[in-house]
Each structure stands twice: as structure tokens, then as C-alpha cells.
Design a protein around this motif. Structure first.
Motif, mmCIF file in Angstrom:
data_model
loop_
_atom_site.group_PDB
_atom_site.id
_atom_site.type_symbol
_atom_site.label_atom_id
_atom_site.label_comp_id
_atom_site.label_asym_id
_atom_site.label_seq_id
_atom_site.Cartn_x
_atom_site.Cartn_y
_atom_site.Cartn_z
ATOM 1 N N THR A 48 0.841 -1.207 0.000
ATOM 2 C CA THR A 48 0.000 0.000 0.000
ATOM 3 C C THR A 48 0.877 1.259 0.000
ATOM 4 O OG1 THR A 48 -1.737 -1.177 1.174
ATOM 5 C CG2 THR A 48 -1.814 1.230 1.282
ATOM 6 N N ARG A 49 1.920 1.244 0.813
ATOM 7 C CA ARG A 49 2.814 2.411 0.879
ATOM 8 C C ARG A 49 3.589 2.598 -0.430
ATOM 9 N NH1 ARG A 49 6.162 3.265 6.318
ATOM 10 N NH2 ARG A 49 6.486 5.238 5.202
ATOM 11 N N ILE A 50 3.973 1.470 -1.063
ATOM 12 C CA ILE A 50 4.671 1.570 -2.359
ATOM 13 C C ILE A 50 3.745 2.213 -3.391
ATOM 14 C CG2 ILE A 50 5.589 0.214 -4.311
ATOM 15 C CD1 ILE A 50 6.651 -1.818 -2.186
ATOM 16 N N ASP A 51 2.464 1.758 -3.431
ATOM 17 C CA ASP A 51 1.490 2.330 -4.383
ATOM 18 C C ASP A 51 1.349 3.837 -4.168
ATOM 19 O OD1 ASP A 51 1.015 -0.128 -5.488
ATOM 20 O OD2 ASP A 51 -0.877 -0.495 -4.429
ATOM 21 N N ASN A 52 1.244 4.242 -2.898
ATOM 22 C CA ASN A 52 1.055 5.670 -2.593
ATOM 23 C C ASN A 52 2.285 6.501 -2.961
ATOM 24 O OD1 ASN A 52 -1.456 5.017 -1.600
ATOM 25 N ND2 ASN A 52 -0.836 5.045 0.555
ATOM 26 N N GLU A 77 11.015 2.176 4.964
ATOM 27 C CA GLU A 77 10.916 3.231 3.929
ATOM 28 C C GLU A 77 11.944 3.066 2.813
ATOM 29 O OE1 GLU A 77 8.860 4.589 7.536
ATOM 30 O OE2 GLU A 77 10.860 3.738 7.206
ATOM 31 N N TRP A 78 13.040 2.388 3.106
ATOM 32 C CA TRP A 78 14.051 2.108 2.066
ATOM 33 C C TRP A 78 13.412 1.233 0.976
ATOM 34 C CZ3 TRP A 78 16.782 -1.126 -0.955
ATOM 35 C CH2 TRP A 78 18.066 -0.776 -1.348
ATOM 36 N N VAL A 79 12.744 0.175 1.418
ATOM 37 C CA VAL A 79 12.082 -0.752 0.478
ATOM 38 C C VAL A 79 10.962 -0.038 -0.279
ATOM 39 C CG1 VAL A 79 10.808 -2.939 0.302
ATOM 40 C CG2 VAL A 79 12.643 -2.697 1.994
ATOM 41 N N VAL A 80 10.173 0.746 0.454
ATOM 42 C CA VAL A 80 9.054 1.479 -0.159
ATOM 43 C C VAL A 80 9.574 2.408 -1.267
ATOM 44 C CG1 VAL A 80 7.267 3.236 0.276
ATOM 45 C CG2 VAL A 80 7.573 1.341 1.897
ATOM 46 N N THR A 81 10.654 3.139 -0.976
ATOM 47 C CA THR A 81 11.198 4.094 -1.956
ATOM 48 C C THR A 81 11.749 3.375 -3.180
ATOM 49 O OG1 THR A 81 11.786 5.558 -0.122
ATOM 50 C CG2 THR A 81 12.806 6.026 -2.252
ATOM 51 N N ALA A 82 12.484 2.290 -2.955
ATOM 52 C CA ALA A 82 13.087 1.559 -4.083
ATOM 53 C C ALA A 82 12.020 1.066 -5.058
ATOM 54 C CB ALA A 82 13.909 0.384 -3.553
ATOM 55 N N PHE A 83 11.014 0.349 -4.532
ATOM 56 C CA PHE A 83 10.000 -0.227 -5.429
ATOM 57 C C PHE A 83 9.062 0.830 -6.006
ATOM 58 C CE2 PHE A 83 11.524 -4.064 -3.317
ATOM 59 C CZ PHE A 83 11.636 -4.927 -4.395
ATOM 60 N N ALA A 84 8.868 1.935 -5.288
ATOM 61 C CA ALA A 84 8.069 3.041 -5.843
ATOM 62 C C ALA A 84 8.803 3.666 -7.031
ATOM 63 C CB ALA A 84 7.815 4.092 -4.758
ATOM 64 N N ALA A 85 10.131 3.842 -6.888
ATOM 65 C CA ALA A 85 10.927 4.415 -7.994
ATOM 66 C C ALA A 85 10.904 3.488 -9.209
ATOM 67 C CB ALA A 85 12.362 4.649 -7.520
ATOM 68 N N TRP A 86 11.110 2.176 -8.970
ATOM 69 C CA TRP A 86 11.125 1.231 -10.094
ATOM 70 C C TRP A 86 9.768 1.157 -10.781
ATOM 71 C CZ3 TRP A 86 13.893 -2.344 -6.151
ATOM 72 C CH2 TRP A 86 15.263 -2.010 -6.110
ATOM 73 N N GLY A 87 8.688 1.361 -10.024
ATOM 74 C CA GLY A 87 7.344 1.358 -10.623
ATOM 75 C C GLY A 87 7.083 2.568 -11.509
ATOM 76 N N CYS A 88 7.973 3.592 -11.398
ATOM 77 C CA CYS A 88 7.922 4.755 -12.322
ATOM 78 C C CYS A 88 8.943 4.577 -13.458
ATOM 79 C CB CYS A 88 8.271 6.047 -11.577
ATOM 80 S SG CYS A 88 7.128 6.524 -10.284
ATOM 81 N N VAL A 142 11.941 14.421 3.963
ATOM 82 C CA VAL A 142 12.512 13.815 5.181
ATOM 83 C C VAL A 142 11.595 12.683 5.647
ATOM 84 C CG1 VAL A 142 13.331 14.250 7.529
ATOM 85 C CG2 VAL A 142 13.531 16.051 5.795
ATOM 86 N N ILE A 143 12.182 11.520 5.908
ATOM 87 C CA ILE A 143 11.387 10.348 6.309
ATOM 88 C C ILE A 143 10.864 10.521 7.742
ATOM 89 C CG2 ILE A 143 11.442 7.840 6.699
ATOM 90 C CD1 ILE A 143 13.666 7.731 4.475
ATOM 91 N N ASP A 144 11.762 10.841 8.677
ATOM 92 C CA ASP A 144 11.350 11.002 10.075
ATOM 93 C C ASP A 144 10.872 12.429 10.332
ATOM 94 O OD1 ASP A 144 11.950 8.384 10.670
ATOM 95 O OD2 ASP A 144 13.981 8.828 11.371
ATOM 96 N N ALA A 145 9.788 12.798 9.672
ATOM 97 C CA ALA A 145 9.225 14.148 9.848
ATOM 98 C C ALA A 145 7.741 14.077 9.505
ATOM 99 C CB ALA A 145 9.941 15.145 8.938
#
Length: 599
Positions: A48-52, A77-88, A142-145
Motif C-alpha cells: 500500500t505504501r509503495i502504491d502511494n 521506507e528504504w524498500v518502499v522508496t526503491a519499489f516506488a521508484a522502479w514502478g515509475c 525527510v522520512i522522520d518528519a
């Protein structure tokens, strides 16, 4: 050039989406909370977070070939960012938190990062002015914000405007991994979706037991390095496994007990420390515990030797069973109690230590590779291994030994790797790419090795790091250093002797062990004071010299020693991010003291 038929899935988006659908409600990533207990998120929650985030990135105009960067340690968040980028269909550029600001700046500029995520406000403060000098860099989050400028805000924006995932081709660049070179600026290694997926497929074929058991592992290695990604993160995803995140190197021992891994991806240093600590504990306790431990180690060795001759012995088996129940079981319990085995890379395991863990019932399988080969090239498999080797070529990969670049008559040569794991090249560095790749697509590793008759690869040294002594004899410092580091008194060692009459050795003592000796002898419990003492120097040099006798030629054994109070580290610039020694930096910094040893 070689062409390959790749196994499916052949890109990281299909790789993720197949598993996210199949294992939706399984636990995936575990992170320690403030009470020191692990909390887990499922594949569905991460998806869900990757989709968003993917939709959020698309809303900022991120598309095919753009670069998305992250400065963060292993986290959800590392995993979320990686797969979100690849999905673009974008490129992902991971960076370490423990890095020099000028290295971040160099990587961000060189790779052309458009959107950057950083873990915490302190890092943001250090890099917030980068966009003034780096035209490509448009957004920093920023991730922790919370609130504006946070990763949460970007995910929320994406949630409001969903965007479907795009599927990259196997040849598209998935990632730029910057190798923390021991000299000069890091090089951006261009790795494709096919590089990563073919490598992870090949690795999983070496361990069929992982397909039939619950896979739980503890992430010790940084994912910013290809080994942690291919060998661990992608393999776990493919099998629907669970991955607990180690809090820090100092908490690994306790994290293992909590996560109870069934498999570990690690480096020799972790096991060397466990081995040293076990012997130190036994030597300290003495008495019956030590007798049982030594009996078990000796019985295991004898049992193994007899088995190799097709024989068995009642008393040997009995001694082993007693030690296994009383002593070895405790070791297995300290490793979580259900560890089937471990894969170890980045340097060769010492065969003696590897054999010990096999005997204890926790086999460690050596593998070999480089960032430029995604990274695995050879592996010992659970069904086919040879201790002391780094295994056989993995599926679809070929190893060639080139004898033309070493001295005449040598039985080894430079290791050249062919396969779908070989990088596309170095980003913006055509000359370096040309030097590293053979005309027919092989990667020149710069490592020396030999293949035995069964195809097992043995590493014999680094071509650039070997040197001649004044007498013309060759020395391979790395093999000497690895052996010296097995001495319990030694934490780190560097051997030097280029064109000199003899070798010298720079030693960082293991102060935990040295302090025990110091207490007995009434020496001061102070690092600086200890390394300055002649009797401490005599103790350490004699112990090392005795340990090396019979294993190395007399001309190789260091004649003089230099003790240092502080270890080589990332912070003092002596180690790379992957904990490799920056040999030239060490030698340059200690030049005067080294020269003094030759006077």
C-alpha cells in the motif's frame, strides 16, 4: 557478446508484485520499537505504501530514466522508496547515512538525482543547500518528519491520485550503486533489472531447502550494497519470507535471539567474533565446561575424518553426542535455535572457523562476487560445497582464469566473470568501463584465483595488492592479514613490505583480550599506555610469529610490529563502507612510523 534467456520474473516490479499478491498477509519487515521489541509489517501494508509513494513520485514528474535517491539505513521506507521508484521506471540511488557530506554531494550530482529522501532532519540540515549547486535536484523529503516536506506528505498526495505501476524491461537500469573506492571518487555501477533478478534466481537455486522451510532472516548487511539486496532482500521477497532489521552492529547478538532466523546473510567478521568470544569464554571458565568444549571440537574433527574414509567409531560418536547436547546446543540457542545455515561473502571465511560452525550444526557457505556482478559470481551450495573455496559458478555464469596478467609459471590468474549478472558499465565513465570489461563482455575482477578440477574457485589474492620484497619474492598481504586476525589478541592487521628487506605488520590489538592479560600482569588498563609498552609489543609479536610458523614462508612472516590504540574505521577514513581496508590511506598516514621500523 553473450545473450541470455532470463528466468521470470526478469524485472523487480513483477518480482515484488507477484510476492505481494501471493503473500499479502505474511509478516515481511520487523523493526525494533522503543521497548526493544520487534514490530512487524505485512507484505500488504508495504505494498500500500509503495502504491502511494509511486503515485506521489509520478505527481512530481518522475518517469523513465529519472533518478530517485535515498540517504538512509535499512528500514521499511528504504524498500518502499526503491519499489516506488522502479514502478515509475526510474533509477534508484541508495546512499549510506554514515558518509562524508562531499561524497553525498558527488553521488547526487553525478547520478542526476531528481527526488531525494533522507532519513532524518539532521541529514536534511547538511544537504538542504545542495539544489543551489545541483540543477537536477528538484525535491528533498525527510522520512522522520511530519507535514510539508515529509515522506508522509508525499505518500498522502499519491494516495489521492493513484497511478498504476509501470513494468521495466530487464535491460533497463534499476540502480546506480556507488562503490566506495579505496582511492578517488566512487564509481557509479549501472545495474539492470535483469542483473538483479537473474542473480537472485541463481542464488536461490543453490539452497533448495529455503523453498520448503519458513524463511526468517536478520538484516545485518546494509542494503545500500548489492550483496544485502540480491542475497537477502530480493531473495526473501521471492520466497515470502520475513526480515528482521538489526538495530546496530553492537546489538546483533541480542537481535538474533529475538528474531530467531532460519537463515543468515553475513560476512566472516560476524562469525570470527563469535568464534573468538567462545574460545575466550572457555579459556576464562576453564574446568569442566572447557574440557567438554574441547572434547566436542576434537570428537567432531575425528568423526569427520573417519566419515571421509567411510568409517565410524562408537567412542568418538558418543563424545560428540555428549558435547553436542551440553555445549553445541547452547551455541545454536544463542543463534536463535533454528538457524539452518548462513551465506558469507565480502572476504573468504577461514576454513578452520568455517569447519567449526559446520561441526556445531550451523554450516557457513562461502560465496564470491563484486558490486559489478550484482554481486554473486560463485557460491558454495548446501548440496555441493568445498571449504576454503568460494564455490562454483552460479547458474548462467562462467568463470575464466586469465594467466597473462600474473607472473610466468603461476598456477592461478585473473578471475574474469561472464553472465547476465555483469554490470552495464560505470556511469559517465567510458574509459573505466572499457578497462573493466573485455571485448566479449566479461568483467575483469582484479582478483587472482584458480579453479580446481571440479570447478570450485579458490581466491589467491588481489592483483593490485600483491608486491615483491627486495629479494624479488612475491607477497600477498591479504592472506597474511586474514591469518594474523585469527590470533585472539588481534582485532585488525595490515602487512607491508613493498621493495623492502622484510615485511612489517601494523596491529590494532583486541583490547578485550589484552585487558585480561593486563589485569593478570598488573599492566595499566589504558589503550595508549599498553601499546607503548615493550613487553606488550613482545607478547603480541611473539604470538603472531608462532601462529604463522609453518603456514607461511619465513620471508613472508613480519619481522617488526607497530601497535595502534584505535581501530581502523569509517570515521577515521581507514575503511570503506563495506569495511574494506583503505590500504593506501593507512600506509600514507603511518608513513614515518613505518619508515622508522626499517632503520
Amino acid at each position: 557478446m553473450h545473450t541470455f534467456t532470463l528466468d521470470k520474473p526478469d524485472n523487480l516490479i513483477d518480482w515484488w508484485q507477484e510476492s505481494a499478491a501471493k503473500f499479502a498477509d505474511r509478516k515481511f519487515l520487523g523493526t525494533k520499537n522503543k521497548d526493544g521489541l520487534y514490530e512487524w509489517v505485512t507484505y500488504r501494508e508495504v505494498n500500500t505504501r509503495i502504491d502511494n509513494l509511486r503515485a506521489g513520485l509520478a505527481g512530481l514528474g518522475v518517469g523513465t530514466g529519472d533518478a530517485v535517491g535515498i540517504i538512509a539505513n535499512n528500514r521499511v521506507e528504504w524498500v518502499v522508496t526503491a519499489f516506488a521508484a522502479w514502478g515509475c521506471r526510474a533509477r534508484f540511488v541508495p546512499m549510506y547515512e554514515a558518509e562524508l557530506v562531499q561524497i553525498w554531494k558527488y553521488i547526487i550530482a553525478d547520478s542526476g538525482i531528481k527526488v531525494l529522501l533522507v532519513s532524518k532532519p539532521e541529514i536534511y540540515e547538511k544537504i538542504k543547500d545542495f539544489p543551489k549547486d545541483i540543477e537536477a535536484l528538484k525535491h528533498i523529503f525527510v522520512i522522520d518528519a511530519q507535514g510539508e516536506g515529509s515522506m508522509a506528505a508525499l505518500e498522502k498526495a499519491g494516495q489521492a491520485k493513484p497511478v498504476a505501476s509501470q513494468i521495466p524491461t530487464p535491460d533497463e537500469i534499476a540502480e546506480l550503486i556507488y562503490t566506495s573506492g579505496t582511492t578517488g571518487n566512487p564509481k557509479g555501477v549501472l545495474l539492470s533489472h535483469g542483473n538483479f533478478t537473474s542473480n537472485s534466481h541463481a542464488g536461490l537455486k543453490m539452497y533448495p531447502e529455503l523453498l520448503t522451510h519458513e524463511l526468517v532472516t536478520l538484516a545485518i548487511l546494509p542494503w545500500a550494497h548489492s550483496y544485502g539486496q540480491t542475497g537477502e532482500l530480493f531473495a526473501v521477497i521471492r520466497l515470502g519470507g520475513a526480515l528482521g532489521l538489526a538495530e546496530s552492529p553492537s546489538t546483533i547478538v541480542n537481535d538474533i535471539v529475538q528474531v530467531r532466523p532460519t537463515w543468515l546473510i553475513s560476512v566472516p567478521r560476524v562469525f570470527n567474533r563469535i568464534y573468538d568470544a567462545l574460545w575466550a569464554k572457555m579459556n576464562k571458565e576453564g574446568g569442566l565446561p572447557k574440557k567438554l568444549f574441547v572434547m566436542g571440537v576434537e570428537a567432531a574433527k575425528k568423526k569427520r575424518e573417519l566419515a571421509a574414509q567411510g568409517q565410524s567409531d562408537f567412542m568418538t560418536n558418543l563424545k560428540f553426542r555428549i558435547a553436542d547436547k551440553i555445549v553445541f546446543q547452547k551455541i545454536r540457542d544463542r543463534l536463535g535455535g533454528r538457524l539452518m545455515g548462513s551465506m558469507s561473502g565480502s572476504a573468504a571465511m577461514n576454513p578452520e572457523i568455517a569447519q567449526f560452525f559446520f561441526d556445531v550444526g550451523v554450516p557457513i557457505y562461502d560465496c564470491y562476487g563484486l558490486t559489478e556482478t550484482s554481486p554473486a559470481a560463485t557460491m558454495n551450495a548446501s548440496y555441493s560445497y568445498r571449504l576454503g573455496s568460494v564455490g562454483k559458478a552460479i547458474d548462467k555464469v562462467k568463470i575464466v582464469i586469465d594467466p597473462s596478467v600474473v607472473e610466468e609459471g603461476a598456477s592461478d590468474g585473473e578471475i574474469i566473470i561472464y553472465g547476465p549478472n555483469v554490470m552495464k558499465g560505470y556511469h559517465n565513465r567510458p574509459e573505466d568501463t572499457k578497462a573493466a570489461l573485455t571485448p566479449d563482455g566479461g568483467f575483469r575482477t582484479g582478483d587472482r584465483g584458480r579453479l580446481d578440477k571440479d570447478g570450485f574457485l579458490f581466491i589467491t589474492g588481489r592483483i593490485k595488492e600483491q608486491y615483491k620484497l627486495e629479494n624479488g619474492k612475491f607477497c600477498f598481504p591479504v592472506s597474511l592479514e586474514e591469518e594474523i586476525c585469527l590470533v585472539p589478541l588481534v582485532q585488525q592487521a595490515v602487512v607491508y613490505g613493498i621493495n623492502r628487506a622484510y615485511n612489517i605488520c601494523i596491529v590494532v590489538p583486541d583490547f578485550d583480550v589484552l585487558f585480561d592479560d593486563a589485569k593478570e600482569k598488573g599492566w595499566p588498563l589504558n589503550k595508549e599506555a599498553l601499546v607503548a609498552r615493550q613487553d606488550v609489543l613482545d607478547l603480541i609479536s611473539a604470538t603472531i610469529t608462532n601462529h604463522l610458523k609453518g603456514k607461511f614462508g619465513g620471508y613472508e612472516i613480519p619481522k617488526k610490529f607497530l601497535l595502534l590504540p584505535e581501530p581502523f574505521s569509517l570515521e577515521n577514513g581507514m575503511l570503506t563502507q563495506t569495511m574494506k581496508l583503505k590500504r593506501n590511506v593507512v600506509l600514507e598516514k603511518l608513513k614515518d612510523r613505518i619508515d622508522a621500523l626499517y632503520k
